[in-house]
Design a protein around this motif. Structure first.
Motif, PDB file in Angstrom:
ATOM      1  N   LEU A 214       0.848  -1.180   0.000  1.00 58.08           N
ATOM      2  CA  LEU A 214       0.000   0.000   0.000  1.00 58.08           C
ATOM      3  C   LEU A 214       0.894   1.244   0.000  1.00 58.08           C
ATOM      4  O   LEU A 214       2.090   1.165   0.283  1.00 58.08           O
ATOM      5  N   ARG A 215       0.291   2.397  -0.287  1.00 60.16           N
ATOM      6  CA  ARG A 215       1.051   3.655  -0.196  1.00 60.16           C
ATOM      7  C   ARG A 215       1.050   4.102   1.263  1.00 60.16           C
ATOM      8  O   ARG A 215       0.166   4.832   1.705  1.00 60.16           O
ATOM      9  N   LEU A 216       2.050   3.692   2.005  1.00 63.07           N
ATOM     10  CA  LEU A 216       2.141   4.028   3.414  1.00 63.07           C
ATOM     11  C   LEU A 216       2.778   5.397   3.596  1.00 63.07           C
ATOM     12  O   LEU A 216       3.491   5.898   2.729  1.00 63.07           O
ATOM     13  N   HIS A 217       2.535   5.996   4.756  1.00 64.09           N
ATOM     14  CA  HIS A 217       3.199   7.244   5.112  1.00 64.09           C
ATOM     15  C   HIS A 217       4.698   6.982   5.233  1.00 64.09           C
ATOM     16  O   HIS A 217       5.106   5.910   5.702  1.00 64.09           O
ATOM     17  N   PRO A 218       5.549   7.919   4.812  1.00 64.78           N
ATOM     18  CA  PRO A 218       6.999   7.676   4.896  1.00 64.78           C
ATOM     19  C   PRO A 218       7.487   7.350   6.300  1.00 64.78           C
ATOM     20  O   PRO A 218       8.462   6.603   6.461  1.00 64.78           O
ATOM     21  N   ALA A 219       6.822   7.879   7.332  1.00 63.87           N
ATOM     22  CA  ALA A 219       7.218   7.551   8.708  1.00 63.87           C
ATOM     23  C   ALA A 219       7.003   6.074   9.001  1.00 63.87           C
ATOM     24  O   ALA A 219       7.808   5.447   9.707  1.00 63.87           O
ATOM     25  N   GLU A 220       5.929   5.509   8.448  1.00 64.18           N
ATOM     26  CA  GLU A 220       5.678   4.076   8.635  1.00 64.18           C
ATOM     27  C   GLU A 220       6.727   3.249   7.899  1.00 64.18           C
ATOM     28  O   GLU A 220       7.193   2.213   8.402  1.00 64.18           O
ATOM     29  N   ILE A 221       7.096   3.683   6.705  1.00 65.14           N
ATOM     30  CA  ILE A 221       8.111   2.967   5.930  1.00 65.14           C
ATOM     31  C   ILE A 221       9.452   3.006   6.662  1.00 65.14           C
ATOM     32  O   ILE A 221      10.151   1.985   6.761  1.00 65.14           O
ATOM     33  N   ASN A 222       9.799   4.161   7.196  1.00 61.16           N
ATOM     34  CA  ASN A 222      11.047   4.288   7.958  1.00 61.16           C
ATOM     35  C   ASN A 222      11.022   3.401   9.196  1.00 61.16           C
ATOM     36  O   ASN A 222      12.025   2.755   9.541  1.00 61.16           O
ATOM     37  N   LYS A 223       9.872   3.347   9.868  1.00 61.59           N
ATOM     38  CA  LYS A 223       9.751   2.519  11.074  1.00 61.59           C
ATOM     39  C   LYS A 223       9.922   1.035  10.729  1.00 61.59           C
ATOM     40  O   LYS A 223      10.615   0.295  11.431  1.00 61.59           O
ATOM     41  N   MET A 224       9.304   0.597   9.641  1.00 61.06           N
ATOM     42  CA  MET A 224       9.439  -0.808   9.248  1.00 61.06           C
ATOM     43  C   MET A 224      10.868  -1.127   8.835  1.00 61.06           C
ATOM     44  O   MET A 224      11.369  -2.222   9.096  1.00 61.06           O
ATOM     45  N   ALA A 225      11.532  -0.160   8.203  1.00 60.10           N
ATOM     46  CA  ALA A 225      12.933  -0.374   7.828  1.00 60.10           C
ATOM     47  C   ALA A 225      13.813  -0.463   9.063  1.00 60.10           C
ATOM     48  O   ALA A 225      14.701  -1.326   9.146  1.00 60.10           O
ATOM     49  N   SER A 226      13.557   0.410  10.040  1.00 66.58           N
ATOM     50  CA  SER A 226      14.396   0.470  11.243  1.00 66.58           C
ATOM     51  C   SER A 226      14.118  -0.676  12.204  1.00 66.58           C
ATOM     52  O   SER A 226      15.044  -1.303  12.724  1.00 66.58           O
ATOM     53  N   ASP A 227      12.844  -0.947  12.442  1.00 67.26           N
ATOM     54  CA  ASP A 227      12.466  -1.925  13.466  1.00 67.26           C
ATOM     55  C   ASP A 227      12.438  -3.361  12.946  1.00 67.26           C
ATOM     56  O   ASP A 227      12.773  -4.301  13.674  1.00 67.26           O
ATOM     57  N   ASP A 228      12.016  -3.535  11.699  1.00 69.29           N
ATOM     58  CA  ASP A 228      11.785  -4.878  11.172  1.00 69.29           C
ATOM     59  C   ASP A 228      12.732  -5.269  10.048  1.00 69.29           C
ATOM     60  O   ASP A 228      12.675  -6.396   9.555  1.00 69.29           O
ATOM     61  N   ASN A 229      13.571  -4.321   9.616  1.00 64.81           N
ATOM     62  CA  ASN A 229      14.448  -4.565   8.472  1.00 64.81           C
ATOM     63  C   ASN A 229      13.651  -5.067   7.267  1.00 64.81           C
ATOM     64  O   ASN A 229      14.090  -5.951   6.525  1.00 64.81           O
ATOM     65  N   ASP A 230      12.453  -4.490   7.099  1.00 62.83           N
ATOM     66  CA  ASP A 230      11.572  -4.874   5.996  1.00 62.83           C
ATOM     67  C   ASP A 230      12.259  -4.601   4.658  1.00 62.83           C
ATOM     68  O   ASP A 230      12.671  -3.465   4.390  1.00 62.83           O
ATOM     69  N   PRO A 231      12.400  -5.613   3.795  1.00 63.07           N
ATOM     70  CA  PRO A 231      13.202  -5.452   2.572  1.00 63.07           C
ATOM     71  C   PRO A 231      12.728  -4.324   1.661  1.00 63.07           C
ATOM     72  O   PRO A 231      13.545  -3.529   1.168  1.00 63.07           O
ATOM     73  N   ASP A 232      11.411  -4.246   1.414  1.00 67.02           N
ATOM     74  CA  ASP A 232      10.920  -3.199   0.516  1.00 67.02           C
ATOM     75  C   ASP A 232      11.102  -1.811   1.117  1.00 67.02           C
ATOM     76  O   ASP A 232      11.367  -0.841   0.394  1.00 67.02           O
ATOM     77  N   SER A 233      10.956  -1.699   2.435  1.00 68.12           N
ATOM     78  CA  SER A 233      11.131  -0.402   3.099  1.00 68.12           C
ATOM     79  C   SER A 233      12.583   0.053   3.004  1.00 68.12           C
ATOM     80  O   SER A 233      12.869   1.207   2.682  1.00 68.12           O
ATOM     81  N   VAL A 234      13.499  -0.854   3.303  1.00 68.98           N
ATOM     82  CA  VAL A 234      14.925  -0.523   3.218  1.00 68.98           C
ATOM     83  C   VAL A 234      15.291  -0.164   1.787  1.00 68.98           C
ATOM     84  O   VAL A 234      15.984   0.835   1.527  1.00 68.98           O
ATOM     85  N   GLN A 235      14.798  -0.942   0.834  1.00 67.14           N
ATOM     86  CA  GLN A 235      15.123  -0.684  -0.569  1.00 67.14           C
ATOM     87  C   GLN A 235      14.538   0.654  -1.027  1.00 67.14           C
ATOM     88  O   GLN A 235      15.185   1.403  -1.768  1.00 67.14           O
TER      89      GLN A 235
END
Length: 320
Positions: A214-235
């Protein structure tokens, strides 16, 4: 002797106010700093008057940085609903003088003042004495401003460079651009190198990688990258950083910014760890048509209120 003036940084998302004190040596201090969502008010005048009522003083002068072109009496916000006539502001605010400038003119005016821990250098390069400088700021949109050296003074140059066309680099960026282009008549830099740009990139990666994001808020994407190392968020953050590097290189060439490129805006400080570990500098240096940019310093601005300092500095003797 110290004088006071109201300074403001009016953005599409937040408004920032302060009372600036300037002494005879043009040293600037900010007091009574306040930040609130822009949507809290319908009109600029109401926001200013509420702030001044809160601090209990009304300086005779104001310097206002505004997120939109300041080319005529009527000024309209690029990514918002506020508008006003410059000729009416002093009367409405019960002041002797109100100066209005583009918000990235104000950011540009802050650059000669920033030093030490207000900046983080990214990569190599060096600063040419009295060289032109450029500032870029991914936030609600993308701000662009420059300082041009004129003798022993500076001329601040406003720009709406965030609306130039996006140019993809490499197969993945081209595929992301193709997906986003289906929704826009014309894909500008702002659709990629801004807060919503991160959301657009993340969404496009969901289509490319089959993860249906989904089109998430950038803060949510950053949180998933930082907390979960979510591949799409990091990329998404890494791709955004590389795109910003290419755009910064283009603007360095446009303004012949041998005095340095400075990165501001609300997005980058939140992404600091990912951004500093990204390929921003590599993309900044890769343009074979602009080999001289490899020698230009790039800096991340860590000062929280550069536009407020710049708006105050605009009253000093440093600028034409």
């Amino acid at each position: 002797m110290t004088s006071e003036l109201l300074v403001a940084d009016i953005g599409g998302t937040n408004v920032r106010f302060a009372i600036a004190s300037i002494n005879d040596e043009n040293d600037i201090s900010l007091n009574n700093i306040n930040m609130c969502p822009t949507e809290n008010w319908l009109y600029l005048e109401d926001a200013v008057n509420d702030y001044l009522s809160h601090v209990g003083k009304r300086p005779a002068r104001a310097s206002i940085a505004f997120a939109g072109p300041v080319n005529s009496d009527l000024v309209t916000m690029t990514n918002g609903t506020w508008e006003f006539k410059q000729s009416e502001l002093a009367s409405y605010l019960n002041m002797e003088e109100v100066k209005v400038m583009n918000d990235y003119c104000a950011h540009a005016c802050s650059m000669p003042l920033l030093k030490g821990d207000q900046l983080v250098q990214i990569g190599g390069g060096e600063v040419a004495e009295n060289g032109n400088m450029v500032v870029l700021g991914p936030g609600t949109g993308v701000g662009v401003g420059a300082l041009v050296s004129v003798g022993d003074k500076w001329k601040a140059v406003a720009s709406e460079g965030g609306h130039v066309g996006f140019s993809a680099s490499g197969d993945l960026e081209k595929e992301i651009n193709r997906i986003i282009a289906d929704e826009y008549h014309r894909v500008s830099i702002e659709e990629m190198v801004s807060g919503r740009g991160i959301s657009n990139i993340y969404y496009a990666l969901g289509i490319i990688n089959g993860t249906h994001n989904l089109r998430l808020h950038p803060a949510e994407i950053n949180k998933m990258a930082s907390d979960d190392n979510d591949p799409d968020s990091v990329q998404a953050i890494k791709i955004f950083s590389g795109m910003l590097g290419s755009f910064a290189s283009d603007m360095a060439g446009t303004f012949n910014a041998t005095g340095g490129v400075y990165l501001a805006g609300g997005v980058l400080p939140k992404l600091k760890d990912f951004f500093l570990d990204s390929n921003f500098r590599e993309k900044f240096e890769e343009n074979e048509k602009l080999p001289f940019v490899k020698d230009i310093e790039t800096h991340l601005i860590m000062e929280e209120y550069p536009a407020l300092f710049g708006a105050a500095a605009y009253y000093s003797g440093m600028f034409l």
